[in-house]
Design a protein around this motif. Sequence first.
Motif, PDB file in Angstrom:
ATOM      1  N   GLU A   1       0.813  -1.207   0.000  1.00  0.00           N
ATOM      2  CA  GLU A   1       0.000   0.000   0.000  1.00  0.00           C
ATOM      3  C   GLU A   1       0.857   1.272   0.000  1.00  0.00           C
ATOM      4  O   GLU A   1       0.476   2.282  -0.596  1.00  0.00           O
ATOM      5  CB  GLU A   1      -0.953  -0.002   1.193  1.00  0.00           C
ATOM      6  N   ALA A   2       2.021   1.223   0.662  1.00  0.00           N
ATOM      7  CA  ALA A   2       2.910   2.386   0.621  1.00  0.00           C
ATOM      8  C   ALA A   2       3.408   2.626  -0.798  1.00  0.00           C
ATOM      9  O   ALA A   2       3.473   3.774  -1.270  1.00  0.00           O
ATOM     10  CB  ALA A   2       4.093   2.178   1.576  1.00  0.00           C
ATOM     11  N   ASP A   3       3.764   1.547  -1.504  1.00  0.00           N
ATOM     12  CA  ASP A   3       4.180   1.683  -2.907  1.00  0.00           C
ATOM     13  C   ASP A   3       3.040   2.215  -3.763  1.00  0.00           C
ATOM     14  O   ASP A   3       3.240   3.069  -4.635  1.00  0.00           O
ATOM     15  CB  ASP A   3       4.653   0.333  -3.452  1.00  0.00           C
TER      16      ASP A   3
ATOM     17  N   PHE B   1       0.312   6.530  -6.999  1.00  0.00           N
ATOM     18  CA  PHE B   1      -0.807   7.452  -7.193  1.00  0.00           C
ATOM     19  C   PHE B   1      -0.360   8.907  -7.074  1.00  0.00           C
ATOM     20  O   PHE B   1      -0.872   9.780  -7.771  1.00  0.00           O
ATOM     21  CB  PHE B   1      -1.928   7.154  -6.193  1.00  0.00           C
ATOM     22  N   ASP B   2       0.595   9.163  -6.191  1.00  0.00           N
ATOM     23  CA  ASP B   2       1.135  10.523  -6.079  1.00  0.00           C
ATOM     24  C   ASP B   2       1.761  10.960  -7.405  1.00  0.00           C
ATOM     25  O   ASP B   2       1.557  12.094  -7.858  1.00  0.00           O
ATOM     26  CB  ASP B   2       2.187  10.593  -4.971  1.00  0.00           C
ATOM     27  N   ASP B   3       2.536  10.062  -8.018  1.00  0.00           N
ATOM     28  CA  ASP B   3       3.163  10.383  -9.309  1.00  0.00           C
ATOM     29  C   ASP B   3       2.110  10.679 -10.368  1.00  0.00           C
ATOM     30  O   ASP B   3       2.229  11.621 -11.154  1.00  0.00           O
ATOM     31  CB  ASP B   3       4.047   9.226  -9.773  1.00  0.00           C
ATOM     32  N   LEU B   4       1.069   9.851 -10.397  1.00  0.00           N
ATOM     33  CA  LEU B   4       0.014  10.050 -11.390  1.00  0.00           C
ATOM     34  C   LEU B   4      -0.747  11.348 -11.131  1.00  0.00           C
ATOM     35  O   LEU B   4      -1.118  12.054 -12.069  1.00  0.00           O
ATOM     36  CB  LEU B   4      -0.945   8.856 -11.370  1.00  0.00           C
ATOM     37  N   ALA B   5      -0.972  11.666  -9.861  1.00  0.00           N
ATOM     38  CA  ALA B   5      -1.672  12.917  -9.531  1.00  0.00           C
ATOM     39  C   ALA B   5      -0.862  14.113 -10.009  1.00  0.00           C
ATOM     40  O   ALA B   5      -1.415  15.082 -10.562  1.00  0.00           O
ATOM     41  CB  ALA B   5      -1.922  12.994  -8.026  1.00  0.00           C
ATOM     42  N   LYS B   6       0.457  14.071  -9.810  1.00  0.00           N
ATOM     43  CA  LYS B   6       1.315  15.175 -10.264  1.00  0.00           C
ATOM     44  C   LYS B   6       1.271  15.310 -11.785  1.00  0.00           C
ATOM     45  O   LYS B   6       1.212  16.420 -12.329  1.00  0.00           O
ATOM     46  CB  LYS B   6       2.749  14.937  -9.799  1.00  0.00           C
ATOM     47  N   ALA B   7       1.308  14.166 -12.473  1.00  0.00           N
ATOM     48  CA  ALA B   7       1.254  14.196 -13.940  1.00  0.00           C
ATOM     49  C   ALA B   7      -0.056  14.781 -14.433  1.00  0.00           C
ATOM     50  O   ALA B   7      -0.085  15.567 -15.388  1.00  0.00           O
ATOM     51  CB  ALA B   7       1.448  12.784 -14.505  1.00  0.00           C
TER      52      ALA B   7
ATOM     53  N   ALA C   1       5.986   6.822 -14.289  1.00  0.00           N
ATOM     54  CA  ALA C   1       7.045   7.793 -14.055  1.00  0.00           C
ATOM     55  C   ALA C   1       6.547   9.203 -13.765  1.00  0.00           C
ATOM     56  O   ALA C   1       7.328  10.073 -13.423  1.00  0.00           O
ATOM     57  CB  ALA C   1       7.983   7.818 -15.254  1.00  0.00           C
ATOM     58  N   GLY C   2       5.276   9.457 -13.920  1.00  0.00           N
ATOM     59  CA  GLY C   2       4.762  10.796 -13.655  1.00  0.00           C
ATOM     60  C   GLY C   2       5.080  11.768 -14.772  1.00  0.00           C
ATOM     61  O   GLY C   2       5.236  12.965 -14.542  1.00  0.00           O
ATOM     62  N   ASP C   3       5.182  11.271 -15.991  1.00  0.00           N
ATOM     63  CA  ASP C   3       5.464  12.110 -17.163  1.00  0.00           C
ATOM     64  C   ASP C   3       4.313  13.088 -17.375  1.00  0.00           C
ATOM     65  O   ASP C   3       3.152  12.702 -17.420  1.00  0.00           O
ATOM     66  CB  ASP C   3       5.634  11.198 -18.383  1.00  0.00           C
ATOM     67  N   ALA C   4       4.631  14.372 -17.563  1.00  0.00           N
ATOM     68  CA  ALA C   4       3.594  15.394 -17.737  1.00  0.00           C
ATOM     69  C   ALA C   4       2.840  15.229 -19.042  1.00  0.00           C
ATOM     70  O   ALA C   4       1.766  15.804 -19.213  1.00  0.00           O
ATOM     71  CB  ALA C   4       4.215  16.788 -17.677  1.00  0.00           C
TER      72      ALA C   4
ATOM     73  N   LEU D   1      -5.073   6.311 -16.283  1.00  0.00           N
ATOM     74  CA  LEU D   1      -6.079   5.440 -15.674  1.00  0.00           C
ATOM     75  C   LEU D   1      -5.714   3.975 -15.835  1.00  0.00           C
ATOM     76  O   LEU D   1      -5.863   3.170 -14.902  1.00  0.00           O
ATOM     77  CB  LEU D   1      -7.451   5.717 -16.298  1.00  0.00           C
ATOM     78  N   LYS D   2      -5.219   3.599 -17.007  1.00  0.00           N
ATOM     79  CA  LYS D   2      -4.842   2.202 -17.232  1.00  0.00           C
ATOM     80  C   LYS D   2      -3.640   1.812 -16.374  1.00  0.00           C
ATOM     81  O   LYS D   2      -3.551   0.684 -15.878  1.00  0.00           O
ATOM     82  CB  LYS D   2      -4.544   1.974 -18.716  1.00  0.00           C
ATOM     83  N   ALA D   3      -2.706   2.747 -16.194  1.00  0.00           N
ATOM     84  CA  ALA D   3      -1.568   2.472 -15.323  1.00  0.00           C
ATOM     85  C   ALA D   3      -2.022   2.249 -13.889  1.00  0.00           C
ATOM     86  O   ALA D   3      -1.556   1.338 -13.200  1.00  0.00           O
ATOM     87  CB  ALA D   3      -0.572   3.624 -15.387  1.00  0.00           C
ATOM     88  N   SER D   4      -2.943   3.086 -13.433  1.00  0.00           N
ATOM     89  CA  SER D   4      -3.440   2.938 -12.062  1.00  0.00           C
ATOM     90  C   SER D   4      -4.215   1.640 -11.900  1.00  0.00           C
ATOM     91  O   SER D   4      -4.106   0.961 -10.879  1.00  0.00           O
ATOM     92  CB  SER D   4      -4.321   4.131 -11.685  1.00  0.00           C
ATOM     93  N   LEU D   5      -4.980   1.260 -12.926  1.00  0.00           N
ATOM     94  CA  LEU D   5      -5.741   0.013 -12.857  1.00  0.00           C
ATOM     95  C   LEU D   5      -4.802  -1.190 -12.812  1.00  0.00           C
ATOM     96  O   LEU D   5      -5.042  -2.155 -12.085  1.00  0.00           O
ATOM     97  CB  LEU D   5      -6.687  -0.099 -14.049  1.00  0.00           C
TER      98      LEU D   5
END
Length: 295
Positions: free
Chosen positions: A155-157, A162-168, A227-230, A238-242
């Motif tokens: 869960e920490a990972d 999710f933090d990276d995706l939120a920033k992107a 990687a959080g690419d902009a 979404l697919k990465a998070s899924l």
Amino acid sequence: MANITFSSPSMARDVTVYAVAGDRGTVLAIAKANKIPIPFDCQDGECGSCLIEVKHLDPLARHAIALTEKEKEMLKQLGKITKKEIVDAEVNDMPPRHRLACQCFVRHEDILVSFEGDKSLPAVAPHTTPAARRYKGGMVIATVPDFLGYVAKVEADAALHFDDLAKAMTASKADDLATLFTQLAGQSRTLAEGAKAQAAGADADKEVPDDYVWPHYATPEADALWAGDATLSRLDALKASLMGERRCYEFYVAAEATAKSPEVAKAARPFIKAEGERVKVLEAWITREEWAAKH
């Protein structure tokens, strides 16, 4: 065209159906044609068995419709319509949140249709990969503290992902997705902290064993998506998070399936439920995003 997304605990995943508005097709008729298991009996608005909840995905495009007296009376009997909704229905021809699928006609608007399904049947678990369904062995997690240590790591990972995706998504001006991923990161952190609190001394630096990571399930492209690419697209994010949530879900499923200790199996079940719910949320977002991309 109308985009109708059906969601229910009795379905393994949300399903979106494209329907032609104005053809006098009811939501129930469309559900039956597409094998969506909305319960029904009389099909004439007199039994209430096909009760659904309708969410208008674009509140500005909510179309007025005359609510029949038959449907209004049944919703009153079921306690599923408020006084304000009755006024809106009678004065403004605006539909209430709850409807009867046999009386609800398709309009030129996208809606999310939720229903309970047959409560005598168990809820259907989310879809899993073929590798997960065939999984029979591997390292057995012997104790609850060991399992909770893995939970804390998983869960920490997930929270960091999710933090990276939120920033992107923030960089891409996709504020709705940034909010979604921030919420999911918070949920993962809560699960990780809860796991550590339940098992004093649980090792939060554990690595998930290789035999719980399904062969070739995480591709190099998946690593790039994290990687959080902009420049990351909404759908790719979404697919990465899924992908990540499915791996978490399947880890918990495998932990329960291989546990020789009843306590470990019991400890895994709440996490299976929590991850399964998040998988369904992300699948619904992807369904709507794919429809938007096509139209």
